[in-house]
Design a protein around this motif. Structure first.
Motif, PDB file in Angstrom:
ATOM      1  N   LEU A 155     -17.127 -50.152   8.845  1.00 28.08           N
ATOM      2  CA  LEU A 155     -16.292 -49.063   8.184  1.00 28.08           C
ATOM      3  C   LEU A 155     -15.671 -49.636   6.867  1.00 28.08           C
ATOM      4  N   ARG A 156     -15.171 -50.770   6.853  1.00 20.66           N
ATOM      5  CA  ARG A 156     -14.413 -51.483   5.778  1.00 20.66           C
ATOM      6  C   ARG A 156     -15.272 -51.419   4.524  1.00 20.66           C
ATOM      7  N   ALA A 157     -16.695 -51.694   4.751  1.00 22.53           N
ATOM      8  CA  ALA A 157     -17.811 -51.823   3.689  1.00 22.53           C
ATOM      9  C   ALA A 157     -18.137 -50.376   3.404  1.00 22.53           C
ATOM     10  N   HIS A 158     -17.791 -49.170   3.722  1.00 24.78           N
ATOM     11  CA  HIS A 158     -17.998 -47.961   3.572  1.00 24.78           C
ATOM     12  C   HIS A 158     -16.933 -47.229   2.893  1.00 24.78           C
ATOM     13  N   LEU A 159     -15.596 -47.338   3.656  1.00 24.68           N
ATOM     14  CA  LEU A 159     -14.608 -46.485   3.207  1.00 24.68           C
ATOM     15  C   LEU A 159     -14.275 -46.628   1.718  1.00 24.68           C
ATOM     16  N   GLY A 160     -14.003 -45.363   1.091  1.00 27.14           N
ATOM     17  CA  GLY A 160     -13.587 -45.218  -0.276  1.00 27.14           C
ATOM     18  C   GLY A 160     -14.807 -45.082  -1.095  1.00 27.14           C
ATOM     19  N   LEU A 161     -16.035 -45.200  -0.589  1.00 28.83           N
ATOM     20  CA  LEU A 161     -17.175 -45.166  -1.496  1.00 28.83           C
ATOM     21  C   LEU A 161     -17.524 -43.810  -1.960  1.00 28.83           C
ATOM     22  N   PRO A 162     -17.750 -43.568  -3.325  1.00 30.39           N
ATOM     23  CA  PRO A 162     -17.809 -42.327  -3.891  1.00 30.39           C
ATOM     24  C   PRO A 162     -18.988 -41.751  -3.145  1.00 30.39           C
ATOM     25  N   GLY A 163     -18.735 -40.517  -2.890  1.00 32.88           N
ATOM     26  CA  GLY A 163     -20.023 -39.554  -2.347  1.00 32.88           C
ATOM     27  C   GLY A 163     -20.035 -39.726  -0.648  1.00 32.88           C
ATOM     28  N   LEU A 164     -19.095 -40.634  -0.104  1.00 36.04           N
ATOM     29  CA  LEU A 164     -19.121 -40.725   1.421  1.00 36.04           C
ATOM     30  C   LEU A 164     -18.928 -39.451   2.236  1.00 36.04           C
ATOM     31  N   LEU A 165     -18.200 -38.470   1.709  1.00 32.39           N
ATOM     32  CA  LEU A 165     -17.819 -37.244   2.205  1.00 32.39           C
ATOM     33  C   LEU A 165     -18.126 -36.024   1.129  1.00 32.39           C
ATOM     34  N   THR A 166     -18.755 -34.963   1.697  1.00 31.58           N
ATOM     35  CA  THR A 166     -18.833 -33.950   0.806  1.00 31.58           C
ATOM     36  C   THR A 166     -17.798 -33.304   0.567  1.00 31.58           C
ATOM     37  N   GLU A 167     -17.633 -32.353  -0.379  1.00 32.85           N
ATOM     38  CA  GLU A 167     -16.492 -31.557  -0.643  1.00 32.85           C
ATOM     39  C   GLU A 167     -16.102 -30.866   0.742  1.00 32.85           C
ATOM     40  N   ASP A 168     -17.110 -30.080   1.339  1.00 32.81           N
ATOM     41  CA  ASP A 168     -16.848 -29.412   2.839  1.00 32.81           C
ATOM     42  C   ASP A 168     -16.269 -30.351   3.857  1.00 32.81           C
ATOM     43  N   GLN A 169     -16.666 -31.626   3.894  1.00 30.19           N
ATOM     44  CA  GLN A 169     -16.142 -32.645   4.776  1.00 30.19           C
ATOM     45  C   GLN A 169     -14.835 -33.008   4.527  1.00 30.19           C
ATOM     46  N   ARG A 170     -14.328 -32.752   3.315  1.00 28.20           N
ATOM     47  CA  ARG A 170     -12.815 -33.009   2.898  1.00 28.20           C
ATOM     48  C   ARG A 170     -12.073 -31.961   2.987  1.00 28.20           C
ATOM     49  N   GLU A 171     -12.559 -30.840   3.372  1.00 27.16           N
ATOM     50  CA  GLU A 171     -11.495 -29.738   3.455  1.00 27.16           C
ATOM     51  C   GLU A 171     -10.459 -29.665   4.577  1.00 27.16           C
ATOM     52  N   SER A 172      -9.632 -29.355   4.161  1.00 27.62           N
ATOM     53  CA  SER A 172      -8.250 -29.249   5.031  1.00 27.62           C
ATOM     54  C   SER A 172      -8.128 -27.935   5.592  1.00 27.62           C
TER      55      SER A 172
END
Length: 125
Positions: A70-87
């Motif tokens: 997880l640490r190696a991937h968190l914060g990577l650009p493009g990890l989540l799409t705009e829809d996956q970041r929807e609140s």
């Protein structure tokens, strides 16, 4: 089919004949499922998570290895799409990112707005 050339810019495929490369120089013109490596960050995270869960280990080892993946991937650009970041203004929002068909793991994105919270609770498997 030719193998991806790790040294080639953008992970383009090596030419197999005089006709040139086998994919377009414009990645957007290539369907998602046929794009060459490097993989998208979420695909890479799912693959790393699958590798950790593929072997029976002590819980402590699994937790340590999962944290590293997880640490190696968190914060990577493009990890989540705009829809996956929807609140959701009323409460936190959960987005299922991946669920392994064998039930070995699933990945979700939990999105909170500032000031939102949840009660302490357990996740019993």
């Amino acid at each position: 089919m030719p193998e991806p050339d790790a040294a080639a810019p953008g992970g383009r495929l090596k030419p197999t004949s005089d006709r040139g490369p086998t994919i377009s120089d414009n990645p957007a013109a290539v369907p998602e499922r046929r794009r060459p490596y490097p993989p998208q960050p979420l695909d890479s995270l799912v693959r790393a998570t699958g590798e950790v869960t593929a072997f029976r280990r002590r819980d402590e080892e699994t937790v340590t290895e999962m944290a590293e993946a997880l640490r190696a991937h968190l914060g990577l650009p493009g990890l989540l799409t705009e829809d996956q970041r929807e609140s959701d203004p009323a409460r936190y929002r959960q987005h299922v990112l991946h669920a392994r068909s064998d039930g070995s793991f699933s990945s979700v994105a939990l999105v909170w707005l500032p000031g939102q919270e949840t009660q302490i609770h357990d996740h019993v498997a």
